[in-house]
Motif scaffolding. Structure first.
Motif, short mmCIF file in Angstrom:
data_model
loop_
_atom_site.label_atom_id
_atom_site.label_comp_id
_atom_site.label_asym_id
_atom_site.label_seq_id
_atom_site.Cartn_x
_atom_site.Cartn_y
_atom_site.Cartn_z
N THR A 147 2.48 -15.23 -0.77
CA THR A 147 3.89 -15.48 -1.12
C THR A 147 4.25 -14.79 -2.42
N VAL A 148 3.40 -14.91 -3.42
CA VAL A 148 3.66 -14.26 -4.71
C VAL A 148 3.59 -12.74 -4.54
N GLY A 149 2.66 -12.26 -3.73
CA GLY A 149 2.56 -10.82 -3.47
C GLY A 149 3.83 -10.27 -2.85
N LEU A 150 4.38 -10.99 -1.88
CA LEU A 150 5.64 -10.56 -1.28
C LEU A 150 6.77 -10.59 -2.30
N ALA A 151 6.76 -11.60 -3.15
CA ALA A 151 7.79 -11.69 -4.18
C ALA A 151 7.72 -10.48 -5.10
N VAL A 152 6.52 -10.12 -5.52
CA VAL A 152 6.35 -8.96 -6.40
C VAL A 152 6.81 -7.70 -5.68
N SER A 179 0.82 -1.22 0.00
CA SER A 179 0.00 0.00 0.00
C SER A 179 0.85 1.27 0.00
N ARG A 180 2.12 1.17 0.33
CA ARG A 180 3.02 2.34 0.29
C ARG A 180 3.37 2.74 -1.15
N HIS A 181 3.08 1.86 -2.09
CA HIS A 181 3.41 2.10 -3.49
C HIS A 181 2.10 2.12 -4.28
N GLU A 182 1.57 3.32 -4.49
CA GLU A 182 0.23 3.48 -5.07
C GLU A 182 0.08 2.76 -6.41
N ASP A 183 1.09 2.86 -7.27
CA ASP A 183 0.98 2.22 -8.59
C ASP A 183 0.89 0.70 -8.47
N LEU A 184 1.70 0.12 -7.61
CA LEU A 184 1.69 -1.33 -7.42
C LEU A 184 0.41 -1.78 -6.72
N ALA A 185 0.01 -1.04 -5.69
CA ALA A 185 -1.20 -1.39 -4.94
C ALA A 185 -2.42 -1.38 -5.86
N LYS A 186 -2.50 -0.40 -6.74
CA LYS A 186 -3.64 -0.29 -7.66
C LYS A 186 -3.73 -1.52 -8.56
N VAL A 187 -2.60 -1.96 -9.07
CA VAL A 187 -2.56 -3.11 -9.98
C VAL A 187 -2.90 -4.41 -9.25
N LEU A 188 -2.40 -4.56 -8.03
CA LEU A 188 -2.59 -5.83 -7.32
C LEU A 188 -3.91 -5.90 -6.56
N ALA A 189 -4.58 -4.75 -6.38
CA ALA A 189 -5.85 -4.73 -5.64
C ALA A 189 -6.86 -5.66 -6.34
N GLY A 190 -7.44 -6.51 -5.57
CA GLY A 190 -8.46 -7.41 -6.11
C GLY A 190 -7.93 -8.60 -6.88
N SER A 191 -6.61 -8.69 -7.03
CA SER A 191 -6.06 -9.85 -7.74
C SER A 191 -6.11 -11.06 -6.82
N ASP A 192 -5.98 -12.22 -7.41
CA ASP A 192 -6.06 -13.45 -6.63
C ASP A 192 -4.70 -14.08 -6.37
N ILE A 193 -3.65 -13.24 -6.33
CA ILE A 193 -2.31 -13.79 -6.07
C ILE A 193 -2.18 -14.19 -4.61
N GLY A 228 2.23 -0.98 -17.01
CA GLY A 228 3.55 -0.34 -17.08
C GLY A 228 4.16 0.03 -15.74
N VAL A 229 3.78 -0.69 -14.68
CA VAL A 229 4.33 -0.40 -13.35
C VAL A 229 5.82 -0.75 -13.31
N MET A 230 6.19 -1.83 -13.98
CA MET A 230 7.60 -2.24 -14.08
C MET A 230 7.85 -2.63 -15.53
N THR A 231 9.12 -2.73 -15.88
CA THR A 231 9.48 -3.18 -17.21
C THR A 231 9.91 -4.63 -17.15
N GLU A 232 10.01 -5.28 -18.28
CA GLU A 232 10.39 -6.68 -18.32
C GLU A 232 11.84 -6.90 -17.90
N TYR A 263 9.80 -5.25 -6.92
CA TYR A 263 9.51 -3.83 -7.10
C TYR A 263 10.52 -3.00 -6.31
N GLU A 264 10.72 -3.34 -5.05
CA GLU A 264 11.67 -2.60 -4.20
C GLU A 264 13.08 -2.66 -4.78
N LYS A 265 13.49 -3.83 -5.26
CA LYS A 265 14.86 -3.99 -5.75
C LYS A 265 15.08 -3.34 -7.11
#
Length: 199
Positions: free
Chosen positions: A117-122, A100-114, A194-198, A126-128
């Motif tokens: 563990t996968v959420g922490l990985a993402v 939730s500290r990262h608005e762009d990431l939070a918006k994309v992941l909100a409501g997803s079914d990840i 476009g929150v992150m690049t490949e 993102y942080e790195k």
């Protein structure tokens, strides 16, 4: 697949806090996990704990012998039943709430079914890779192993070595699930938003 592989590696390599005597710690080296590489960079984790106010009364963070080596917390004295062995402010814990500290990431992941563990990985990826040295947890993220050797990352040739084993089916399921998660996340995070690049 590289982003997701790193993401799972980072999430699964989260520091496990275990209070044990030095002689009870067994170092297990796994090919490809970075545990055989000599440390090229300084170990930033102890400094991160200090800066974040994370303490281990009656214990210390075990030094590791290599960049990707495992670690734990080693008791420096006898610890009585019920005694505190780990202290940290809740704001310093790395959890799904940090997204939730990262608005762009939070918006994309909100409501997803990840999964968590996968959420922490993402979050760790993102942080790195997106925030880099600007991340509040940069030192922690940099201290994580650089590779991981789980069966979900094996290729078809490696999986063939499990033929005839009851493990083959489970390994194949993990491999497919990892690939499916990667495709779903790449679409959500890279292609659609476009929150992150490949890279």
């Amino acid at each position: 697949m590289r982003v997701f592989n790193l993401a799972l590696l980072l999430a699964l390599a989260l520091c496990v806090v275990v209070a044990v005597a030095d002689e009870d710690v067994e170092v297990i080296e796994v090919d490809g996990d970075g545990s055989n590489d000599k440390a090229a960079e300084p170990d930033l984790l102890p400094g991160y704990f200090e800066t974040a106010g994370i303490t281990f009364p009656g214990a210390r963070v075990k030094d590791r012998a290599s960049r990707g080596g495992r670690r734990g917390v080693v008791a420096t004295r006898d610890i009585a039943e019920g005694e505190v062995v780990f202290e940290a402010h809740v704001n310093q814990l790395i959890s799904m709430g940090r997204i939730s500290r990262h608005e762009d990431l939070a918006k994309v992941l909100a409501g997803s079914d990840i999964s968590p563990t996968v959420g922490l990985a993402v979050l760790l990826v993102y942080e790195k890779y997106k925030l880099g040295k600007d991340s509040e947890i940069y030192a922690y993220v940099q201290s994580l192993p650089s590779a991981f050797g789980g069966v979900q990352y094996w290729g078809e040739d490696e999986l063939k070595s499990l033929s005839g084993s009851p493990l083959l089916g489970e390994a194949q399921k993990r491999s497919v699930a990892t690939s499916d998660d990667y495709k779903k996340l790449a679409k959500m995070i890279v292609e659609d938003n476009g929150v992150m690049t490949e890279e």
